[in-house]
Design a protein around this motif. Sequence first.
Motif, PDB file in Angstrom:
ATOM      1  N   LEU A  46       0.833  -1.200   0.000  1.00  0.00           N
ATOM      2  CA  LEU A  46       0.000   0.000   0.000  1.00  0.00           C
ATOM      3  C   LEU A  46       0.865   1.246   0.000  1.00  0.00           C
ATOM      4  CD1 LEU A  46      -2.826  -0.993   2.520  1.00  0.00           C
ATOM      5  CD2 LEU A  46      -2.716  -1.361   0.041  1.00  0.00           C
ATOM      6  N   THR A  47       0.251   2.356  -0.347  1.00  0.00           N
ATOM      7  CA  THR A  47       0.950   3.646  -0.386  1.00  0.00           C
ATOM      8  C   THR A  47       0.406   4.550   0.719  1.00  0.00           C
ATOM      9  OG1 THR A  47      -0.619   4.772  -1.846  1.00  0.00           O
ATOM     10  CG2 THR A  47       1.062   3.367  -2.905  1.00  0.00           C
ATOM     11  N   GLU A  51      -5.884   4.716  -2.119  1.00  0.00           N
ATOM     12  CA  GLU A  51      -6.126   4.164  -3.450  1.00  0.00           C
ATOM     13  C   GLU A  51      -7.391   3.321  -3.390  1.00  0.00           C
ATOM     14  OE1 GLU A  51      -2.131   3.073  -5.724  1.00  0.00           O
ATOM     15  OE2 GLU A  51      -2.232   2.096  -3.771  1.00  0.00           O
ATOM     16  N   ILE A  56      -5.542  -0.722  -6.399  1.00  0.00           N
ATOM     17  CA  ILE A  56      -4.605  -1.612  -5.709  1.00  0.00           C
ATOM     18  C   ILE A  56      -4.554  -2.965  -6.407  1.00  0.00           C
ATOM     19  CG2 ILE A  56      -4.073  -2.756  -3.523  1.00  0.00           C
ATOM     20  CD1 ILE A  56      -5.570  -0.430  -2.131  1.00  0.00           C
ATOM     21  N   LEU A  71      -8.704  -6.189   2.839  1.00  0.00           N
ATOM     22  CA  LEU A  71      -8.369  -4.831   3.250  1.00  0.00           C
ATOM     23  C   LEU A  71      -9.370  -4.305   4.278  1.00  0.00           C
ATOM     24  CD1 LEU A  71      -7.368  -3.364  -0.229  1.00  0.00           C
ATOM     25  CD2 LEU A  71      -5.830  -3.845   1.687  1.00  0.00           C
ATOM     26  N   ILE A  80      -4.308  -0.854   8.793  1.00  0.00           N
ATOM     27  CA  ILE A  80      -4.244   0.087   7.683  1.00  0.00           C
ATOM     28  C   ILE A  80      -5.421   1.035   7.880  1.00  0.00           C
ATOM     29  CG2 ILE A  80      -3.112  -1.498   6.065  1.00  0.00           C
ATOM     30  CD1 ILE A  80      -5.876  -2.055   4.847  1.00  0.00           C
ATOM     31  N   LYS A  92      -5.089   2.895   2.636  1.00  0.00           N
ATOM     32  CA  LYS A  92      -3.718   3.396   2.581  1.00  0.00           C
ATOM     33  C   LYS A  92      -2.920   2.855   3.760  1.00  0.00           C
ATOM     34  CE  LYS A  92      -4.379   7.704   5.218  1.00  0.00           C
ATOM     35  NZ  LYS A  92      -4.154   9.163   5.203  1.00  0.00           N
TER      36      LYS A  92
END
Length: 338
Positions: A46-47, A51, A56, A71, A80, A92
């Motif tokens: 993940l960033t 997103e 993703i 997720l 997260i 994210k």
Amino acid sequence: MDNPYKQLAEQLNALPNGFPPTDDGRELKLLAKLYTPEEAGLAAQLTPSVETVEEIAARTGRDASELRNQLKAMSRRGLIEAGRKDDALGFKLIPFVVGIYENQVGVMDAEMAQLFENYFQGSFHEMLAVKPQFHRVIPVNETVRNTMEVRPFESASEIVNAMLSWGVLDCICRKQKALLGQACEHPIDVCMAMHPQPNAFEKNPVIRALSHDEALGTLRRAAEAGLVHSVSNSVEGTYYICNCCTCSCGILRGMAELGIANVVASSAFVNQVDEVICNGCEDCIASCQFNALSMDGLLATVDAVRCTGCGVCVLACSTGALGLARRPESEVKPIPQT
């Protein structure tokens, strides 16, 4: 790099707050307590920006439907963060501190407490040295002299007033120390969460929803217990108020135990003593967590460099001799916008 915990650790360390490695890999043991190997590998992909699930999935080559469920389950456990992007659900990566670790207050046990303590002793000195600091001190309005200007993001009570939902939860730092048999005397149920949307905490299993007045009462209770109010070091996105002490707080312990100066950014204020009113009782000395007060004969004096402008000592002064005054603008550190 086939170790998913090492992959995740490196991604977390690349964030501004950092997650510094240790020589013996104790940070990996901490992550292994929180994540399964599969979850760690997914989180590492993940960033720091939200997103959508579809983005993703396209980037990682995973099935979107299966990915969505994974997720969502991870976000419910605070591993997260979920959010919205283009009117769609997204996710994210978030920092370990402040972020992942604090989200574990509902499941913290003795094993996790010891794993965190091992990491604290091994690498927190490096994390807390980051600049700008990721926490800053804010005072309660009533401790600031009436003639002083207080901007909304500089005051604990004004930050509370700007929100539409309020909640309280146990302080994970005091819970962690208590599980190690090192509980301090300060109240544990004073960690405050806030949100700009109404009813944000009504069904939260960890955060107890408060009314506006109850939130201000919690703030006052924390101040009267001698706790220092601190928030994220940014103008935007201030959704919590930590009420900290040097005996348990992971950040303030950096000063008390690791010898790191300026672990938190000071407020825009500094303590001042009315020499006419001060009676030399020394009540303020014991209340200062930053060792910024001392006695010059029968008069309290302030070390302006050590003083963070928290206002705790002002509430401890029975004569009203203390009060916060605004620092010269040249000494006020700019607060990052985000």
